[in-house]
Design a protein around this motif. Structure first.
Motif, PDB file in Angstrom:
ATOM      1  N   ALA A  44       0.828  -1.208   0.000  1.00 34.98           N
ATOM      2  CA  ALA A  44       0.000   0.000   0.000  1.00 34.98           C
ATOM      3  C   ALA A  44       0.861   1.255   0.000  1.00 34.98           C
ATOM      4  N   SER A  45       2.022   1.197   0.664  1.00 36.94           N
ATOM      5  CA  SER A  45       2.817   2.425   0.750  1.00 36.94           C
ATOM      6  C   SER A  45       3.519   2.719  -0.568  1.00 36.94           C
ATOM      7  N   PHE A  46       3.685   1.709  -1.429  1.00 39.53           N
ATOM      8  CA  PHE A  46       4.236   1.990  -2.760  1.00 39.53           C
ATOM      9  C   PHE A  46       3.238   2.857  -3.547  1.00 39.53           C
ATOM     10  N   ALA A  47       1.967   2.453  -3.496  1.00 39.40           N
ATOM     11  CA  ALA A  47       0.932   3.223  -4.182  1.00 39.40           C
ATOM     12  C   ALA A  47       0.851   4.634  -3.608  1.00 39.40           C
ATOM     13  N   ALA A  48       0.976   4.728  -2.279  1.00 37.60           N
ATOM     14  CA  ALA A  48       0.931   6.042  -1.636  1.00 37.60           C
ATOM     15  C   ALA A  48       2.107   6.889  -2.120  1.00 37.60           C
ATOM     16  N   MET A  49       3.287   6.286  -2.133  1.00 40.13           N
ATOM     17  CA  MET A  49       4.500   7.008  -2.539  1.00 40.13           C
ATOM     18  C   MET A  49       4.362   7.562  -3.958  1.00 40.13           C
ATOM     19  N   GLU A  50       3.803   6.762  -4.871  1.00 41.78           N
ATOM     20  CA  GLU A  50       3.616   7.239  -6.255  1.00 41.78           C
ATOM     21  C   GLU A  50       2.812   8.532  -6.283  1.00 41.78           C
ATOM     22  N   LYS A  51       1.868   8.657  -5.323  1.00 43.68           N
ATOM     23  CA  LYS A  51       1.013   9.851  -5.287  1.00 43.68           C
ATOM     24  C   LYS A  51       1.594  10.949  -4.403  1.00 43.68           C
ATOM     25  N   GLY A  52       2.812  10.738  -3.895  1.00 51.23           N
ATOM     26  CA  GLY A  52       3.437  11.756  -3.059  1.00 51.23           C
ATOM     27  C   GLY A  52       2.986  11.729  -1.609  1.00 51.23           C
ATOM     28  N   ILE A  53       2.252  10.674  -1.227  1.00 51.68           N
ATOM     29  CA  ILE A  53       1.814  10.541   0.170  1.00 51.68           C
ATOM     30  C   ILE A  53       2.940   9.867   0.957  1.00 51.68           C
ATOM     31  N   VAL A  54       3.397  10.514   2.019  1.00 52.58           N
ATOM     32  CA  VAL A  54       4.492   9.943   2.807  1.00 52.58           C
ATOM     33  C   VAL A  54       3.909   8.994   3.847  1.00 52.58           C
TER      34      VAL A  54
END
Ligand SMILES: *[C@@H]1O[C@H](CO)[C@@H](O)[C@H](O)[C@H]1NC(C)=O
Ligand SMILES: *[C@@H]1O[C@H](CO)[C@@H](O)[C@H](O)[C@H]1NC(C)=O
Ligand SMILES: *[C@@H]1O[C@H](CO)[C@@H](O)[C@H](O)[C@H]1NC(C)=O
Ligand SMILES: *[C@@H]1O[C@H](CO)[C@@H](O)[C@H](O)[C@H]1NC(C)=O
Ligand SMILES: *[C@@H]1O[C@H](CO)[C@@H](O)[C@H](O)[C@H]1NC(C)=O
Ligand SMILES: *[C@@H]1O[C@H](CO)[C@@H](O)[C@H](O)[C@H]1NC(C)=O
Ligand SMILES: *[C@@H]1O[C@H](CO)[C@@H](O)[C@H](O)[C@H]1NC(C)=O
Length: 764
Positions: free
Chosen positions: A303-313
């Motif tokens: 899930a954090s990979f998807a978040a990272m793509e969107k700039g969510i830390v």
């Protein structure tokens, strides 16, 4: 209190005695699908997944097949990952594996869970600091993945908040048990709950609080630590009294409840993170992890990979399984992993009859009067392990207990506390080097813990004077104690067992005895054996508490630098962290009191938010860079797709050089003569032209070279690359050794530090 303790107490509630797999044949599986193969005949992903489950055609199927498929499907995921979770038999799973579009499947798994003062300790209150530069995190939304929230807590009031919900916000305040939409406001802007995984694991379960309301206390504590509003006069029974506030006091909070008294499952965690990404959070704070889980099956990694793509830390906790090496979870390259440290605060004094004051540690929840009582130190009874022996003493004394040398339950300081409480002594003094181990609910008779080095003096006094006496002062708070911070003994140490190629944890933040909001329905203190007390604010310890400190700082940094990538924000935290404590010596390791803390305990060191605002240079990385790294490590195509969800990444440039701001070189007998070579690229985010010179401190037993060792920049955002070679030469004991590379700006203020660790691969 260590959260391991909190959850071990939960484990004895009857819910956990029920076997989770009611129907031995079905289990919850998380299934990754290939989005490129989505058949156009379906309207929605959900239709495709339902039809897929339907096609598995269980023979025992009696009811309407479509309804049946609907019943078996728990969640459809399209943001955190691509696929679904469903209740399947092992036969159905085997059939599923042959279906077009299937990528991977694995069984649902259980997550491990791992103020008034901490903001000053981090110097956030300085006039030119990050608080002011970021306007206290105004307009940033932090999604907290946890056990829910107590919306009536003063910390979640919206007084003084900007009365505006960010435009991009798509979240909601979900109605549920004792929770309705009126409980959200301009501070708590969203609250949702996810428990299909819990229910699937045990259809007969009774959910004790079926809403985003917290009945555990963990989520209320962590979310108020990240972004709680200002609260005057918050304290824990008079301790640590002051104005409570979160690290980003103006940021907005959205709670995603995935932790339940009845269980905590990957399928629910994925659903919570999936929704947080859709809702439009800027930061995700997640104080839990999945132990013994490879990267490509770890819901937080996925899930954090998807978040990272969107700039969510995503900011996460390292775990509470220390101090042994190799115990860390969340060793994920695209998120931030926080270790926990102590803070410079202690409570209570032991006053000896000769006037000597010894600052100790107590959180006994009342102002007990323990004054001028005989201080008893008696070789026969002072091991404090026998109720029978202690009962023979006059109770109107303060008993001084010897340091308990054992950590075993039968002879630990906890056992001493229990024994003394059972004898109703008027007062007691315990000796421990690790008072952090003993937390609020445990010190339930009027007593104080002192350090072994102070104990020598006290024992001497008790032995050498004819009628030694003492008093104990409660409800006192002392700040500025030294040395602080130290690595907390419980904080999980790197390297990550499943992903040792990146140095983790990244950084350390305050985690021990953090005061934050709590729920009124669970006791937070105890007097004697039967009296339980509640408090709106309580102390908790763990990496669960350090993680929201980091999340709060990230919220401030996102506000100050909205254009920075996830990697840039993490880089700024790592390269500006401090490896020194408040005595200007290297940070010590409370897990091994005679040692300095290695980066495997503290990462680059204690976060320094004000410096992180202006790091000089950053180590940036794009989503494709992480994929190149996984390709370099020879992850399979399917493993990579479970993480990336899409075929927009390629493996054309596999590389073992992830542009990470730290270095770890693992050596075995086979590779010890090899030179580890790393390439890094730094981006100038300083004031314009600048020259940086490298300063190296070699890890013991190694030779390190950096080239070039001068980096010239003539404009902002210019990039420069360098190589670093680490050669193991000899270190007799095969121990972990560490040093650093610091880029120092000529005549400027920036120093950009990267820890270097050399470790035998046997420790993983
Ligand atoms: C769940 O409840 C049903 C109906 O009361 C019962 O037949 C079944 O045995 C229960 N299952 C478990 C695991 O307790
Ligand atoms: C929400 O709950 C509170 C407290 O129970 C109650 O006072 C209020 O009327 C409820 N509001 C709505 C809109 O249901
Ligand atoms: C120590 O305590 C034991 C048990 O109460 C008692 O018998 C003994 O006299 C005490 N010794 C001294 C020196 O006070
Ligand atoms: C997913 O499907 C696309 C399109 O058919 C294909 O090119 C790709 O190789 C598939 N990915 C995996 C991991 O099977
Ligand atoms: C590594 O080599 C050293 C020296 O040759 C030897 O003493 C040691 O046992 C070896 N260690 C392992 C794990 O094989
Ligand atoms: C880098 O800058 C320094 C100081 O401005 C200068 O002396 C040096 O020649 C420059 N080096 C390179 C490689 O450009
Ligand atoms: C160093 O290594 C030796 C041998 O493996 C081990 O016994 C010792 O505990 C290690 N010391 C430290 C400080 O890690």
């Amino acid at each position: 209190m260590d959260l391991k303790f909190l959850f071990s107490t939960l484990l004895i509630t009857p819910f956990f005695l029920i076997t989770f797999h009611s129907n031995a044949e079905t289990s919850t599986y998380i299934i990754h699908m290939n989005k490129s193969l989505f058949p156009q005949i379906f309207m929605t992903h959900n239709d495709w997944f339902k039809s897929t489950i339907h096609s598995l055609k269980s023979k025992t199927l009696l009811d309407d097949p479509d309804q049946h498929a609907q019943k078996k499907l728990l969640y459809t995921y399209d943001n955190a990952m691509y696929g679904f979770s469903a209740l399947l038999t092992s036969n159905e799973l085997e059939t599923l594996k042959n279906i077009d579009g299937f990528v991977a499947a694995y069984q649902d798994r259980t997550a491990t869970i791992d103020t008034t003062h901490t903001f000053e300790f981090l110097s956030l209150d300085s006039p030119n600091g990050l608080w002011h530069a970021s306007n206290f995190g105004d307009d940033i939304v932090v999604g907290v993945i946890d056990s829910g929230v107590w919306p009536e807590s003063q910390s979640f009031k919206d007084d003084g908040m900007t009365k505006k919900i960010p435009n991009k916000w798509k979240g909601t305040c979900q109605i549920g048990q004792e929770f309705n939409a009126s409980m959200c406001n301009f501070k708590l802007i969203g609250a949702r709950y996810f428990n299909k995984g819990v229910i699937a694991s045990n259809p007969n379960v009774t959910i004790s609080m079926n809403s985003a309301r917290d009945n555990i206390g963990h989520g209320t504590h962590t979310s108020s630590t990240v972004a709680g509003n200002y609260v005057n006069g918050a304290s824990y029974f008079g301790y640590a009294k002051g104005i409570a506030r979160g690290i980003a006091p103006k940021a907005k909070i959205a709670m995603y409840k995935v932790i339940w008294q009845e269980g905590r499952f990957a399928s629910d965690v994925l659903a919570g993170m999936d929704q947080a990404i859709i809702d439009g959070v800027d930061v995700i704070s997640i104080s839990m992890g999945f132990d013994d889980t490879p990267l490509f099956e770890d819901p937080i990694a996925i899930a954090s990979f998807a978040a990272m793509e969107k700039g969510i830390v995503v900011s996460s906790s390292a775990g509470n399984a220390g101090p042994q090496l190799g115990t860390l979870h969340n060793g994920i390259p695209w998120l931030i992993t926080a270790a926990a440290g102590t803070i410079d605060r202690t409570f209570g004094t032991l006053v000896l009859g000769n006037g000597q004051n010894i600052i100790g540690w107590t959180l006994f929840p009342a102002n007990a009067i323990v004054e001028n009582l005989p201080l008893v130190y008696n070789n026969t009874v002072s091991s404090c392990n026998s109720v029978e022996l202690l009962s023979q003493l006059n109770k109107q004394v303060i008993i001084l207990c010897d340091e308990s040398m054992s950590n075993s339950n039968t002879n630990s300081v906890f056992e001493q506390i229990r024994v003394v409480a059972a004898t109703s002594m008027f007062g007691a003094v315990f000796i421990s080097d690790n008072p952090g181990l003993i937390d609020t609910r445990l010190l339930y008779s009027p007593s104080i813990v002192i350090k072994p080095k102070d104990a020598e003096y006290v024992i001497n006094y008790a032995k050498s004077i004819k009628n030694p006496t003492a008093s104990i002062k409660f409800q006192q708070t002392f700040v500025g104690t030294k040395p602080a911070p130290a690595a907390a003994h419980y904080s999980s140490r790197g390297p990550s067992h499943y992903f040792p190629w990146i140095l983790k944890p990244d950084i350390m933040a305050p985690g021990s005895r953090v005061l934050a909001a709590y729920i009124p329905t669970r006791p937070s203190a105890r007097i004697g054996t039967n009296v339980y007390l509640s408090s709106d604010y309580t102390f908790m310890s763990g990496t669960s508490m350090s993680c929201p400190h980091v999340s709060g700082v990230v919220a401030l940094l996102k506000s100050a630098h909205p254009q920075w990538s996830v990697a840039a924000i993490r880089s700024s935290l790592i390269t500006t962290a401090s490896p020194l404590d408040n005595t200007q010596n290297p940070i010590r390791d409370n897990g091994y009191p005679s040692q300095y803390a290695s980066p495997l305990a503290i990462g680059a060191g204690e976060i320094d938010p004000n410096r992180a605002m202006n790091p000089g240079l950053i180590y940036d990385a794009t989503p494709q860079d992480y994929v190149n790294f996984l390709c370099g490590l020879k992850f399979t195509k399917n493993q990579i797709l479970t993480i990336t969800r899409s075929n927009s990444y390629d493996c054309e440039n596999p590389s073992l050089d992830l542009n990470y701001p730290s270095f770890i070189a693992l050596y075995s007998n086979k590779t010890r003569s090899m030179v580890h070579k790393f390439k890094r690229t730094v981006t100038n985010v300083g004031d314009g032209s600048a020259t940086y010179r490298a300063k190296l401190t070699y890890p013991k037993g190694s030779v390190v070279k950096v080239s070039p060792d001068i980096l010239n920049f003539s404009y902002i955002n210019e990039k420069r690359s360098y190589y670093i070679n680490i050669k193991y030469v000899m270190y007799k004991n095969e121990n972990v050794s560490f040093g650093d590379l610091v880029w120092i700006e000529d005549g400027g203020t920036h120093t950009v530090r990267s820890p270097i660790v050399i470790a035998p691969s046997g420790i993983i």
